[in-house]
Design a protein around this motif. Sequence first.
Motif, PDB file in Angstrom:
ATOM      1  N   ALA A 195       0.840  -1.192   0.000  1.00 34.02           N
ATOM      2  CA  ALA A 195       0.000   0.000   0.000  1.00 34.02           C
ATOM      3  C   ALA A 195       0.875   1.242   0.000  1.00 34.02           C
ATOM      4  N   GLU A 196       0.276   2.370  -0.362  1.00 35.54           N
ATOM      5  CA  GLU A 196       1.048   3.611  -0.419  1.00 35.54           C
ATOM      6  C   GLU A 196       1.598   3.977   0.949  1.00 35.54           C
ATOM      7  N   HIS A 197       0.781   3.790   1.992  1.00 31.70           N
ATOM      8  CA  HIS A 197       1.202   4.148   3.350  1.00 31.70           C
ATOM      9  C   HIS A 197       1.131   2.909   4.241  1.00 31.70           C
ATOM     10  N   MET A 198       2.279   2.540   4.812  1.00 27.72           N
ATOM     11  CA  MET A 198       2.340   1.345   5.641  1.00 27.72           C
ATOM     12  C   MET A 198       3.142   1.622   6.913  1.00 27.72           C
ATOM     13  N   LEU A 199       2.821   0.885   7.943  1.00 34.01           N
ATOM     14  CA  LEU A 199       3.581   0.920   9.195  1.00 34.01           C
ATOM     15  C   LEU A 199       4.138  -0.472   9.459  1.00 34.01           C
ATOM     16  N   VAL A 200       5.401  -0.538   9.808  1.00 34.65           N
ATOM     17  CA  VAL A 200       6.038  -1.805  10.164  1.00 34.65           C
ATOM     18  C   VAL A 200       6.480  -1.703  11.619  1.00 34.65           C
ATOM     19  N   LEU A 201       5.900  -2.572  12.466  1.00 38.52           N
ATOM     20  CA  LEU A 201       6.116  -2.470  13.903  1.00 38.52           C
ATOM     21  C   LEU A 201       6.550  -3.820  14.485  1.00 38.52           C
ATOM     22  N   PRO A 202       7.837  -4.128  14.517  1.00 46.97           N
ATOM     23  CA  PRO A 202       8.302  -5.323  15.220  1.00 46.97           C
ATOM     24  C   PRO A 202       8.037  -5.158  16.717  1.00 46.97           C
ATOM     25  N   HIS A 203       7.593  -6.243  17.367  1.00 43.04           N
ATOM     26  CA  HIS A 203       7.222  -6.098  18.774  1.00 43.04           C
ATOM     27  C   HIS A 203       7.279  -7.450  19.492  1.00 43.04           C
ATOM     28  N   LYS A 204       7.171  -7.394  20.797  1.00 40.09           N
ATOM     29  CA  LYS A 204       7.102  -8.609  21.604  1.00 40.09           C
ATOM     30  C   LYS A 204       5.718  -9.225  21.422  1.00 40.09           C
ATOM     31  N   ASP A 205       5.700 -10.525  21.227  1.00 39.03           N
ATOM     32  CA  ASP A 205       4.442 -11.230  20.970  1.00 39.03           C
ATOM     33  C   ASP A 205       3.711 -11.458  22.294  1.00 39.03           C
TER      34      ASP A 205
ATOM     35  N   VAL B  50       5.650 -18.939  20.792  1.00 44.81           N
ATOM     36  CA  VAL B  50       4.710 -17.988  21.380  1.00 44.81           C
ATOM     37  C   VAL B  50       5.439 -17.165  22.443  1.00 44.81           C
ATOM     38  N   GLY B  51       5.207 -15.850  22.397  1.00 46.10           N
ATOM     39  CA  GLY B  51       5.867 -14.977  23.348  1.00 46.10           C
ATOM     40  C   GLY B  51       7.203 -14.458  22.866  1.00 46.10           C
ATOM     41  N   GLY B  52       7.557 -14.826  21.624  1.00 51.51           N
ATOM     42  CA  GLY B  52       8.814 -14.346  21.074  1.00 51.51           C
ATOM     43  C   GLY B  52       8.635 -13.040  20.313  1.00 51.51           C
ATOM     44  N   GLU B  53       9.262 -12.938  19.151  1.00 56.83           N
ATOM     45  CA  GLU B  53       9.166 -11.719  18.345  1.00 56.83           C
ATOM     46  C   GLU B  53       8.057 -11.854  17.316  1.00 56.83           C
ATOM     47  N   SER B  54       7.404 -10.729  17.046  1.00 57.87           N
ATOM     48  CA  SER B  54       6.344 -10.687  16.045  1.00 57.87           C
ATOM     49  C   SER B  54       6.419  -9.329  15.344  1.00 57.87           C
ATOM     50  N   VAL B  55       5.634  -9.186  14.293  1.00 57.68           N
ATOM     51  CA  VAL B  55       5.591  -7.912  13.591  1.00 57.68           C
ATOM     52  C   VAL B  55       4.148  -7.564  13.274  1.00 57.68           C
ATOM     53  N   MET B  56       3.830  -6.319  13.409  1.00 53.55           N
ATOM     54  CA  MET B  56       2.553  -5.774  12.988  1.00 53.55           C
ATOM     55  C   MET B  56       2.795  -4.962  11.723  1.00 53.55           C
ATOM     56  N   ILE B  57       2.060  -5.270  10.654  1.00 51.43           N
ATOM     57  CA  ILE B  57       2.148  -4.477   9.426  1.00 51.43           C
ATOM     58  C   ILE B  57       0.769  -3.911   9.162  1.00 51.43           C
ATOM     59  N   LEU B  58       0.695  -2.599   9.085  1.00 50.35           N
ATOM     60  CA  LEU B  58      -0.589  -1.926   8.916  1.00 50.35           C
ATOM     61  C   LEU B  58      -0.580  -1.082   7.658  1.00 50.35           C
ATOM     62  N   ASN B  59      -1.626  -1.204   6.875  1.00 48.12           N
ATOM     63  CA  ASN B  59      -1.861  -0.288   5.762  1.00 48.12           C
ATOM     64  C   ASN B  59      -2.787   0.809   6.266  1.00 48.12           C
ATOM     65  N   VAL B  60      -2.336   2.053   6.121  1.00 49.57           N
ATOM     66  CA  VAL B  60      -3.112   3.186   6.620  1.00 49.57           C
ATOM     67  C   VAL B  60      -3.436   4.128   5.467  1.00 49.57           C
ATOM     68  N   ASP B  61      -4.352   5.038   5.715  1.00 46.00           N
ATOM     69  CA  ASP B  61      -4.886   5.873   4.633  1.00 46.00           C
ATOM     70  C   ASP B  61      -4.114   7.162   4.384  1.00 46.00           C
ATOM     71  N   GLU B  62      -3.093   7.449   5.199  1.00 46.19           N
ATOM     72  CA  GLU B  62      -2.363   8.700   5.017  1.00 46.19           C
ATOM     73  C   GLU B  62      -0.965   8.563   5.594  1.00 46.19           C
ATOM     74  N   PRO B  63      -0.071   9.490   5.273  1.00 47.86           N
ATOM     75  CA  PRO B  63       1.287   9.413   5.826  1.00 47.86           C
ATOM     76  C   PRO B  63       1.277   9.475   7.346  1.00 47.86           C
ATOM     77  N   VAL B  64       2.306   8.890   7.951  1.00 45.70           N
ATOM     78  CA  VAL B  64       2.454   8.883   9.406  1.00 45.70           C
ATOM     79  C   VAL B  64       3.619   9.799   9.774  1.00 45.70           C
ATOM     80  N   SER B  65       3.380  10.734  10.653  1.00 44.87           N
ATOM     81  CA  SER B  65       4.395  11.730  11.004  1.00 44.87           C
ATOM     82  C   SER B  65       5.472  11.136  11.894  1.00 44.87           C
ATOM     83  N   ASP B  66       6.604  11.818  11.938  1.00 44.22           N
ATOM     84  CA  ASP B  66       7.690  11.393  12.823  1.00 44.22           C
ATOM     85  C   ASP B  66       7.247  11.424  14.280  1.00 44.22           C
ATOM     86  N   GLU B  67       6.420  12.397  14.626  1.00 39.45           N
ATOM     87  CA  GLU B  67       5.942  12.503  16.007  1.00 39.45           C
ATOM     88  C   GLU B  67       5.116  11.286  16.393  1.00 39.45           C
TER      89      GLU B  67
END
Length: 533
Positions: A452-462, A494-511
């Motif tokens: 998608a044009e705008h995506m978020l990649v968030l590695p995180h604890k599962d 289970v309980g290890g590393e995971s990733v959240m990938i989100l398609n969003v409708d607009e750019p995400v700011s640095d803040e």
Amino acid sequence: MGYKVLVTDQIDEIAVKILGGCCEVDYKPVLPAEDLRAIIKDYDALMIRSSSKVTRELISDAERLKVIGRAGVGVDNVDLDAATDKGIVVINSPEGNTVAASEHTIGMMLSTIRHIPSADASVKDGRWERSRLMGQQVFNKTIGIVGLGKVGGRVASVAKAMGMRVLVYDPFVGRDLAEELGATYVISLDDIWKSADFITLHVPKNKVTLNLINKDTIARMKKGVIIINCARGGIVNEADLAEAIQNGHVEMAAVDVFDKEPPEGSPLLRLGDKVVLTPHLGASTKEAQINVAVDVAEQIRDISQGLPARSAVNIPSLKPEILGPVKHYMGLAENLGALARQITDGAAREIEIVACGELAALDVSPLVIAVVKGVLCCSSEGVNYVNAPRLAERRGIHVKKSASTDSESYVSLLKVILTTDKETNKTTGTILGEDIPRILRLAGYQTSIEPAEHMLVLPHKDKPGMVAQVATLLSGENINISMMQVGRKVRALVGGESVMILNVDEPVSDETLVQLQKIDGIYSAKYVNLTAK
């Protein structure tokens, strides 16, 4: 601003009619070099024949230029390096004048061996010199053809039909093509030099072919050979050829193209009826000029509408016959490159493209260009399919491709492995059905999400609650989530590393990224922008 095209150099006006349906066209058939340079900044496309010289200086002034179209085969009047550096695609018409050039070649050969120009002049001068103008047959003679492209191939067919023995040399085509034409394929030019009664050239002018016919090569030729050049001036050293004709080693020559045109001062001009000279007429038929004008105008029209060119000289891997089988993977390839670049820290050092499954059996050169473009576009402006490979080379980025029959449970997979001076990351994708792209692997995580044009990649604890916290924060920023996938590391517990990938409708700011990284369990937050369709 509309697409604006400048057409010059006495090109058939049918080109203006074709382009006029989609572009703003200026037709200036006679345009001095200084005038061309003064106005080139206003045009997106330039269509020329051989009179205009597209120099590096002209290209530097071309602020909007995207395409240079040469209505003909040769592009030696265009600075290809400068055009490629600036991302300008150069197109030509490699087949539009094939018939005209091959017929002229045959005509030039017959004109020499049957003394047609001399006989014509003799009769018109009131003389009747049958004995002096005794000719020879081409039947059972040997013709050596250097270059088995469209023109060379047609000359071979006609020569074979005339009962000639045909030898062909071209290191870029296979033996099979020569044999299909009834010709004998030779692996060395020396086989041509020592055996041919006629030698005809059908190669471009470049560093390899410049002065291909010279004193040394002529010395290895059969005594009494006749040389024909209807290809490019400069392939034959005119001084060496003239000397060989004068000393009798070369019987005659037929030349349509010259190192300097018009050929003022050429030693060939002083050889009388030992040479047949024509003023670059190989493509000069009414039919050929219409054909090349239509061909190049249609390609410029297609490029103006976002379609690929059929005959891009400086991006040969994007020719339709190569691009067609992998075209549906181009957008995915570019996005995989851009995705890999945006999730990987450090300066790029190597890009590896791996074609798997059915893709492995195809020429994936277009996909390599697309991946490289995707990687470079993340840090540079003005990158396109034309200049991406050269920019990568200049930055010291090693690009390689490989293939694998292992595509897991998919028909095909495309893998992109990006190595920087800090880390290596791999992205993998496929096309489901005919047109549904999917990202399947991302930096060691399993997923299945549409680019998608705008995506978020968030590695995180599962652990529970991670998705809810991210969704709540984005909602508070009025950012809508259109699609989401959560994937674990391959073979992770289970309980290890995971990733959240989100398609969003607009750019995400640095803040917002900073806020996301403050969530307990989020390892990093990266915004990814993908633009390829």
